[in-house]
Design a protein around this motif. Sequence first.
Motif, PDB file in Angstrom:
ATOM      1  N   LYS A 106      26.708  20.439  30.090  1.00 29.22           N
ATOM      2  CA  LYS A 106      27.593  21.059  29.094  1.00 29.22           C
ATOM      3  C   LYS A 106      26.801  22.015  28.206  1.00 29.22           C
ATOM      4  CE  LYS A 106      30.972  19.935  25.472  1.00 29.22           C
ATOM      5  NZ  LYS A 106      30.444  20.921  24.549  1.00 29.22           N
ATOM      6  N   GLY A 160      33.130  17.702  38.666  1.00 31.58           N
ATOM      7  CA  GLY A 160      32.388  18.358  37.594  1.00 31.58           C
ATOM      8  C   GLY A 160      30.947  18.631  38.029  1.00 31.58           C
ATOM      9  N   GLU A 161      30.001  18.140  37.231  1.00 26.48           N
ATOM     10  CA  GLU A 161      28.590  18.339  37.565  1.00 26.48           C
ATOM     11  C   GLU A 161      28.006  17.126  38.296  1.00 26.48           C
ATOM     12  OE1 GLU A 161      29.820  17.911  34.611  1.00 26.48           O
ATOM     13  OE2 GLU A 161      28.609  16.608  33.337  1.00 26.48           O
TER      14      GLU A 161
END
Length: 506
Positions: free
Chosen positions: A375, A413-414
């Motif tokens: 993030k 996501g990641e």
Amino acid sequence: MLRQMMLIFLFVISSAVIAINGWNLWSSWQRTLHLTEENARNLSVSLSRQAEDTFLQIDLTLQDVRDRINQGGMEKQADNLQKLLRAREAALPPLDSIVIYNAAGYPTLSSAAPPQVKANSADREYFRFHQLSSDGKLHIGDVVRSRISGNMVIPVSERLNNPDGTFRGVVMASIRLDYFRQVYDYYNLGTRDLMALMKADGNIMYIRPYSNHLINRNISLSPLFTQLLTTTASGAAVYRAAVDGRPRIFGYASLKNYPLVVTAGYDLQEVRQDWIADSLGSVLLNLVLLALLLLLGFIVLRHIRLNLHNQLELTMVRDQLTHMNRTLQGLALVDGLTGLANRRQLDWFVPRAMERAIKLRTPLTILLIDVDSFKAYNDTYGHLAGDECLRKVAQCLKRLPLRSEDLVARYGGEEFMLVLTDKTQPEAHLIALQAVRAVESLAMPHQASNVAVKRVTISIGMHWQPRVFAGALPTEFIDKADEALYQAKHRGKNQVWVSNMPSSIG
């Protein structure tokens, strides 16, 4: 074919182990023999020097007495000679007595005064020797029992001459046989080892272990006298002792100035028994290791036979998984950003991998991967850079040494996930470590990261299940991997954490 190769391998290894250990045992025995020969030779040389010193002191004493008699006569200096004899006896521990005999064999002066007139020695071997020989050399006689003290002695004597050269008598110093017993008993030898002091003609003067019937026994037919002493004055050899026929490792040495020989022998059987006792532990250990090797070999052969039976089924299952992987790749089951399997494909694959692990009784590993501080990366470098970062991480994961039965997927996501089939824990752990190192080696800057290297890094939570049992749920495995990932994040990131064994790099 594999079974035959395994049998050949076991035969070759067993033969090599036996040959190597046989060679080591033979070399060890040869070293033991050589060392024992050296010890025997050194011991005989030491004993010969001790005997040389003893007889030299007696020789010098007899020469002194003889010279005094030749220069001043015996009657005029009888008192002085008497004192001299007593002083020399007191000064020389080996001496039993010093006696001067006249031409008729009667003692005229003795260190043990008064001389015993009845102790005539005209019949003694040493007395007759000097009567017949006029060379005046020191003579070492056979062991006799002293007629003066009653002790067993070695007579050492010289001839006394009148001014015209005729026989005047004998001066004799007797060495106590007990003196050599004390000297030889000082050495720590085995019960069947042997030491002996002998004349050059083969007569035994003293022997250990002591035996009365061996004193003055002639062993001139022994290999010591017939072979060894004819070529060298000292050395070592193995032969059977003439006194009892037992084979021994002998060291021998001739005295330089006196016709005497010293020998020391170690009993060959005792040497062999000691060597066997020292080598037994090593032999037993090697036999146990060889037995274990053969046992393991036969276990492997049994497994080979079982594996051959299961090979067709394993091949079929593997082909099915390969076909399924190819089929899934042809479907819309690929993540559009990274090119990896997406969550849908992952959800389908994990249960199938679990079924395979249950059927084949093989391990299953789940690696849950997260990009550290992603993030913050997006916030710092933008979402486009973030997407490029995920693509590069995905390419690193695809380049790992995986098999066709394994799967790399984007979990969301990641986060990524690796499903590894049929891997041992060390093998799976190594792949995880390679993934961490590969991503860090991309050297993508990440100044907002709280990892010290300030690069894009990943953390991995690993769960390895040695056996998968029927009824197990995929979520159980994923949850354990997720817990391990939490530990990896909590403990500094850029590392691998195994659900039951921590490890990290950084």
